[in-house]
Design a protein around this motif. Sequence first.
Motif, PDB file in Angstrom:
ATOM      1  N   ASN B  21      81.877  25.794  96.259  1.00  0.00           N
ATOM      2  CA  ASN B  21      81.632  26.819  96.992  1.00  0.00           C
ATOM      3  C   ASN B  21      81.968  28.231  96.095  1.00  0.00           C
ATOM      4  O   ASN B  21      81.351  29.015  96.532  1.00  0.00           O
ATOM      5  N   ALA B  22      83.086  28.203  95.588  1.00  0.00           N
ATOM      6  CA  ALA B  22      83.712  29.426  94.983  1.00  0.00           C
ATOM      7  C   ALA B  22      82.575  29.836  94.018  1.00  0.00           C
ATOM      8  O   ALA B  22      82.258  31.068  93.796  1.00  0.00           O
ATOM      9  N   ALA B  23      81.985  28.990  93.174  1.00  0.00           N
ATOM     10  CA  ALA B  23      80.994  29.397  92.321  1.00  0.00           C
ATOM     11  C   ALA B  23      79.776  29.808  92.723  1.00  0.00           C
ATOM     12  O   ALA B  23      79.357  30.846  92.245  1.00  0.00           O
ATOM     13  N   TYR B  24      79.465  29.216  94.021  1.00  0.00           N
ATOM     14  CA  TYR B  24      78.139  29.729  94.700  1.00  0.00           C
ATOM     15  C   TYR B  24      78.154  31.337  94.987  1.00  0.00           C
ATOM     16  O   TYR B  24      77.558  31.954  94.909  1.00  0.00           O
ATOM     17  N   ILE B  25      79.537  31.301  95.654  1.00  0.00           N
ATOM     18  CA  ILE B  25      79.526  32.660  96.189  1.00  0.00           C
ATOM     19  C   ILE B  25      79.701  33.534  95.121  1.00  0.00           C
ATOM     20  O   ILE B  25      79.146  34.984  95.333  1.00  0.00           O
ATOM     21  N   SER B  26      80.632  33.378  94.000  1.00  0.00           N
ATOM     22  CA  SER B  26      80.700  34.378  93.049  1.00  0.00           C
ATOM     23  C   SER B  26      79.369  34.827  92.348  1.00  0.00           C
ATOM     24  O   SER B  26      79.126  35.885  92.132  1.00  0.00           O
ATOM     25  N   LYS B  27      78.458  33.717  92.101  1.00  0.00           N
ATOM     26  CA  LYS B  27      77.456  34.198  91.567  1.00  0.00           C
ATOM     27  C   LYS B  27      76.471  35.003  92.250  1.00  0.00           C
ATOM     28  O   LYS B  27      75.767  36.023  91.680  1.00  0.00           O
ATOM     29  N   ASN B  28      76.717  34.733  93.719  1.00  0.00           N
ATOM     30  CA  ASN B  28      75.900  35.777  94.396  1.00  0.00           C
ATOM     31  C   ASN B  28      76.192  37.017  94.797  1.00  0.00           C
ATOM     32  O   ASN B  28      75.671  38.074  94.862  1.00  0.00           O
TER      33      ASN B  28
END
Lengths: 411, 411
Positions: B21-28
């Motif tokens: 989740n952290a990676a997905y949110i950060s990327k966006n």
Amino acid sequence: MNCEVLCIGTELLHGDIINSNAAYISKNLAKIGIDVHYHSVVGDNPGRMKDAFNLAFSRADVVICTGGLGPTKDDITKEILAEYFNLPMEFDEKSLEHLKMMYSRFRREMPENNLRQTYFPKGSIVLTNNNGTANACILDVSDKKKIGILLPGPPKEMMPLIDEEVIPYLSKFSHEIVVGYKVAVMGVGESMAETMIMDIIDGQTNPTIAPYAGDGKMVFRVTAKAENKEKADELIKPIIDELLRRFGENAFVLETDKIEDVTFKKLVESGLTIATAESCTGGLIASKLVSYPGISSVFKEGFVTYSNEAKIRTLGVKKETIDRYSEVSEEVVKEMAEGACRVSGADIGVATTGIAGPSGSTPDKPVGLVYICVYYKGNYNVLKTIHNGSRDIVRERASINAIEMVRKSIL
Amino acid sequence: MNCEVLCIGTELLHGDIINSNAAYISKNLAKIGIDVHYHSVVGDNPGRMKDAFNLAFSRADVVICTGGLGPTKDDITKEILAEYFNLPMEFDEKSLEHLKMMYSRFRREMPENNLRQTYFPKGSIVLTNNNGTANACILDVSDKKKIGILLPGPPKEMMPLIDEEVIPYLSKFSHEIVVGYKVAVMGVGESMAETMIMDIIDGQTNPTIAPYAGDGKMVFRVTAKAENKEKADELIKPIIDELLRRFGENAFVLETDKIEDVTFKKLVESGLTIATAESCTGGLIASKLVSYPGISSVFKEGFVTYSNEAKIRTLGVKKETIDRYSEVSEEVVKEMAEGACRVSGADIGVATTGIAGPSGSTPDKPVGLVYICVYYKGNYNVLKTIHNGSRDIVRERASINAIEMVRKSIL
């Protein structure tokens, strides 16, 4: 003793890579009874790295840090840790030998800046990294009762160091071990599953039972602390027996992280051979089968018949069946499963056909619709499912469901 | 404006699941120019959750939090956030309707404890979760200039809420955007690749060029900040052109997160049909093909011929070839690739055979040895590779290599 996992890397904060290190480290610490209360991620920024170390040591006895041990000028984790404990950096002869050896193995000349990888905070136990140039270290500052452990960021370098160096080192501080088992429950909704065992969850402190759900499966983690494995197992056994009793054939104990391995183990033990015929899952079931070591004795063959032409030519699906019912239908999936058995001579045939999306839906066949069939001993067991989610999610869930149907078929 | 990602869940701290989740949110967030300085993970513990919110709001304007919105009494994220801002909890009619609708869709009765999912901190914008029972919320406390955003933990529920609700909401606070492109470089070592463009990396501040490596591929992320996409693209174009010039046919621009999509797009554009014949990769290549929407126009058929019997019967590999050279050999992989073409009528055949491990090695054939062949227009292009790592790593890398060979074959 408790531990904080601190991962350094701007690429983590950008979301370019997923932080699998924190999970790996935590899982292994849990096995030796060391609690992890926090994971933190911070970028390659000196000020924020300092803050992160301060904070981590204020709330944990051990800080395990990954990343920032490379040769570039952004790699400053060792310097920040040395500064925190007010220690100088010290040259490590062994690390220079290591670097020379690594570069000679690759037949390359060592760039000057790699020499930074030979300095460590004074007093460190230097750990040799057999999979990369960056050696790691354990800094055990006993007068402060704090331990800092610095590991390289790439998982294939970090993981062996955790297994072979860090866990053995930290084990001596732990007087109890934690043993955990996972019980998977398939085909029962999350809320329903939890309600069915609420009384057990509520009554327990050791073992504890923690539910978690994801990707169409529900798993209960049963964990006990004790001085050795036998005593922990004694505490856990009655709980697991009760879970299995309540959920019946929908529940089973996981022996690995992959839920499908339970089916594959049963398959290998049974000696029953299997063949796959996949349309929308496109080889995912076969790929999961092949990921299980030893499956070769029972996995006859896999067919990825994504096109109708292949369904007809290779599996003998009748053109009239496709014309009449469409390729996404109960009738077609049955012919696929039976065809896979006939062509390969396997005992069990498992087949999928569906609409993984994003396009391809019709008014009566939505995206996410998948038919699954297990053909065994002349019987067709068909499941029609509709999953929400992306193309990959639909395919993953259909594969998991198909493998679960195989498990139930051979029970 | 900067943001902290706070993920709640004891299962994360136990390492039972990886924090994607952290990676997905950060990327966006990166795409709309919002910096992320920290990721944090904390368990379902009220005291530590409070501390984590305090800390996160002390260093970030926006805190995006995942997890702890479920119906159980461990799920207290909303209550903790309300307490932080000293707000009462308020009933949300819309969320009750949502729950009733979700339960009626699954034809199940709603347990009483799900009603907890209808309460939110007063003043919240409630976000409907179309993929689960737990609605999410945005709490924009304008007098304190802080925004708290609470999302469900399961990725398939969280991701659409980020895409459709959170990013549009936060975009209005950002005056610049960040545009990033990824250039993949295959078949060149990491250190070598970096050295080849060190002068470009060093000279740049906007765009920046960040290298990252993993799973047998090297990717350079080229990122520019500007007021709009056109201006960012103008900054980026000369850098990308230069990278492509220096690495030649080994480099290409990634359009998705999956490196193989570049090949599949070319394949669909070319109209050339393909068939796969997989032994050790066991359907992974087929599965990657099928994960690409629109591949049906060119993917003729896949064969998972893990057993020798299947190699012979289905692909027409000669028994003598296997007897003489063994099934893991250049000779066999060639017959497999050619056989896949012949049987399916495809233009291109791609085949793999190897020893994925952990067992099956012989003195001259180590674990990790894989032969790959691409057969096209009567030519056999064979690659022999040896990868270190687990069974799954060997199979994944072999698949990626095989797909890269297809790309080069049709260039």
